[in-house]
Write a protein that holds these residues in place. Structure first.
Motif, PDB file in Angstrom:
ATOM      1  N   VAL A   1       4.561  73.948  24.262  1.00 21.64           N
ATOM      2  CA  VAL A   1       5.798  74.378  23.611  1.00 21.64           C
ATOM      3  C   VAL A   1       7.012  73.748  24.286  1.00 21.64           C
ATOM      4  O   VAL A   1       7.907  73.197  23.627  1.00 21.64           O
ATOM      5  N   VAL A   2       7.042  73.784  25.611  1.00 20.86           N
ATOM      6  CA  VAL A   2       8.161  73.187  26.346  1.00 20.86           C
ATOM      7  C   VAL A   2       8.202  71.678  26.123  1.00 20.86           C
ATOM      8  O   VAL A   2       9.260  71.109  25.807  1.00 20.86           O
TER       9      VAL A   2
ATOM     10  N   ALA B   1       0.527  72.326  15.869  1.00 26.28           N
ATOM     11  CA  ALA B   1       1.486  71.783  14.898  1.00 26.28           C
ATOM     12  C   ALA B   1       2.761  72.610  14.805  1.00 26.28           C
ATOM     13  O   ALA B   1       3.700  72.193  14.124  1.00 26.28           O
ATOM     14  N   GLY B   2       2.813  73.758  15.471  1.00 28.82           N
ATOM     15  CA  GLY B   2       4.016  74.573  15.385  1.00 28.82           C
ATOM     16  C   GLY B   2       3.897  75.822  16.233  1.00 28.82           C
ATOM     17  O   GLY B   2       2.822  76.143  16.751  1.00 28.82           O
ATOM     18  N   CYS B   3       5.021  76.538  16.374  1.00 33.96           N
ATOM     19  CA  CYS B   3       5.017  77.753  17.177  1.00 33.96           C
ATOM     20  C   CYS B   3       6.209  78.628  16.820  1.00 33.96           C
ATOM     21  O   CYS B   3       7.192  78.163  16.227  1.00 33.96           O
ATOM     22  N   VAL B   4       6.116  79.890  17.169  1.00 35.90           N
ATOM     23  CA  VAL B   4       7.241  80.815  17.109  1.00 35.90           C
ATOM     24  C   VAL B   4       6.908  81.997  18.020  1.00 35.90           C
ATOM     25  O   VAL B   4       5.721  82.275  18.283  1.00 35.90           O
TER      26      VAL B   4
ATOM     27  N   ARG C   1      12.278  83.548  18.471  1.00 41.66           N
ATOM     28  CA  ARG C   1      12.615  82.442  19.360  1.00 41.66           C
ATOM     29  C   ARG C   1      11.648  81.271  19.186  1.00 41.66           C
ATOM     30  O   ARG C   1      10.485  81.442  18.817  1.00 41.66           O
ATOM     31  N   LEU C   2      12.168  80.074  19.457  1.00 45.44           N
ATOM     32  CA  LEU C   2      11.377  78.853  19.612  1.00 45.44           C
ATOM     33  C   LEU C   2      10.544  78.491  18.381  1.00 45.44           C
ATOM     34  O   LEU C   2       9.390  78.076  18.502  1.00 45.44           O
ATOM     35  N   LEU C   3      11.136  78.623  17.198  1.00 44.76           N
ATOM     36  CA  LEU C   3      10.457  78.128  16.001  1.00 44.76           C
ATOM     37  C   LEU C   3      10.459  76.607  16.034  1.00 44.76           C
ATOM     38  O   LEU C   3      11.506  75.974  16.161  1.00 44.76           O
ATOM     39  N   LEU C   4       9.279  76.036  15.930  1.00 45.92           N
ATOM     40  CA  LEU C   4       9.132  74.573  15.925  1.00 45.92           C
ATOM     41  C   LEU C   4       7.975  74.188  15.024  1.00 45.92           C
ATOM     42  O   LEU C   4       6.917  74.834  15.054  1.00 45.92           O
ATOM     43  N   VAL C   5       8.174  73.154  14.218  1.00 46.84           N
ATOM     44  CA  VAL C   5       7.087  72.561  13.445  1.00 46.84           C
ATOM     45  C   VAL C   5       7.094  71.064  13.725  1.00 46.84           C
ATOM     46  O   VAL C   5       8.144  70.412  13.629  1.00 46.84           O
TER      47      VAL C   5
END
Length: 299
Positions: A160-161, A210-213, A226-230
């Motif tokens: 994630v980081v 492929a993604g996180c939240v 926090r930290l929504l990423l695709v």
């Protein structure tokens, strides 16, 4: 290998697993077909033409008529002539019908949850991914690749980081300060693993992250997304919206009264997801070349 025998053996095995051979779905008096009709009607907020149900479920007209008569007799549906075309018949769920469907849906979730809970986490992921593969191969060719959503595992927070740092540096020019912020958020999440008011989710496509939240505790009554990423390679698959849905569901079930998030105004794709999920902009502050935005919605 006799492929025909293998497919038939799988069919027999799986129908037994999901209980299709029982007299009623999920210990109810309704058959699989009757439950599917309720499902299709529940999906629509408006009336549905009988012909559309027939097309969706590929049912014989006479058989569908008997199913609808049974559901109408139980007070679950209402049939009437279409206001737009009197030759057509439309169907709507009654309040009792929606309650019945909700009960069936809850029982279905519980049975699937029990099935998955009995498996090790890695086997659960393999099973769901394999089901997606079967649907892709045997169904209509989808425009979207199958993906799975799972809880974080050891090593995921490092990813994630890393990906936040790399993706946002490339797309927006955000440097080490932003990556350090993400690292602190992840460290706080790990330091509070025993807090029942926080959770995280990782999306995978073909076994690759492929993604996180993440959903964390802002205060006693407010959750924070926090930290929504695709990943760029996985955008357009609906993963971002699905991750936000998981976060909202968790926050609601945990008992929070509202949920908020912090973002930056250049993140237009994320903002569209938040708006679609019911978030409203509640404040802005100037940042270094962008606006810090605060969004919130009740639960």
């Amino acid at each position: 290998m006799n492929m025909i025998a293998e497919v038939r053996a799988f069919n027999r095995f799986y129908t037994a697993v999901i209980g299709m051979l029982r007299s009623g779905m999920h210990d109810s008096p309704y058959s699989l077909t009757e439950a599917r009709v309720l499902f299709e009607l529940n999906r629509s907020a408006a009336e549905v033409e009988v012909g559309e149900i027939k097309r969706l479920l590929e049912l014989d007209g006479g058989y569908l008529s008997r199913v609808l008569a049974r559901l109408e007799g139980d007070g679950l549906i209402r049939r009437e002539r279409s206001a737009a075309d009197a030759r057509r018949q439309v169907v709507t769920l009654t309040a009792q019908g929606r309650d019945t469907y909700a009960h069936l849906d809850e029982r279905s979730d519980a049975e699937v949850s029990a099935l998955l809970d009995a498996l090790p986490e890695r086997d659960r992921t393999r099973l769901v991914a394999s089901m997606g593969t079967i649907r892709e191969i045997l169904g209509e060719k989808p425009d979207k690749a199958p993906y799975v959503i799972r809880p974080p595992r050891p090593g995921d927070l490092g990813w994630v980081v890393s990906r936040h740092g790399a993706v946002y540096a490339r797309e927006y020019g955000w440097g080490p300060d932003f990556e350090a912020l993400v690292a602190r958020i992840c460290a706080d999440f790990l330091d509070n693993q025993t807090d029942p008011g926080q959770a995280g989710w990782i999306a995978e496509v073909d076994g690759h992250r492929a993604g996180c939240v993440f959903c964390v505790r802002k205060d006693a009554t407010t959750a924070q997304l926090r930290l929504l990423l695709v990943e760029p390679s996985a955008r357009g698959l609906g993963i971002g919206s699905r991750l936000v849905e998981e976060c909202l569901r968790f926050a609601h079930d945990t008992g929070y009264q509202s949920i908020m998030l912090w973002t930056r105004d250049p993140l237009t794709s994320a903002r569209k997801i938040y708006e679609s999920a019911g978030f409203k902009l509640t404040g802005e502050e100037p940042g270094k070349g962008f606006m810090e935005q605060f969004w919130e919605r009740p639960l």
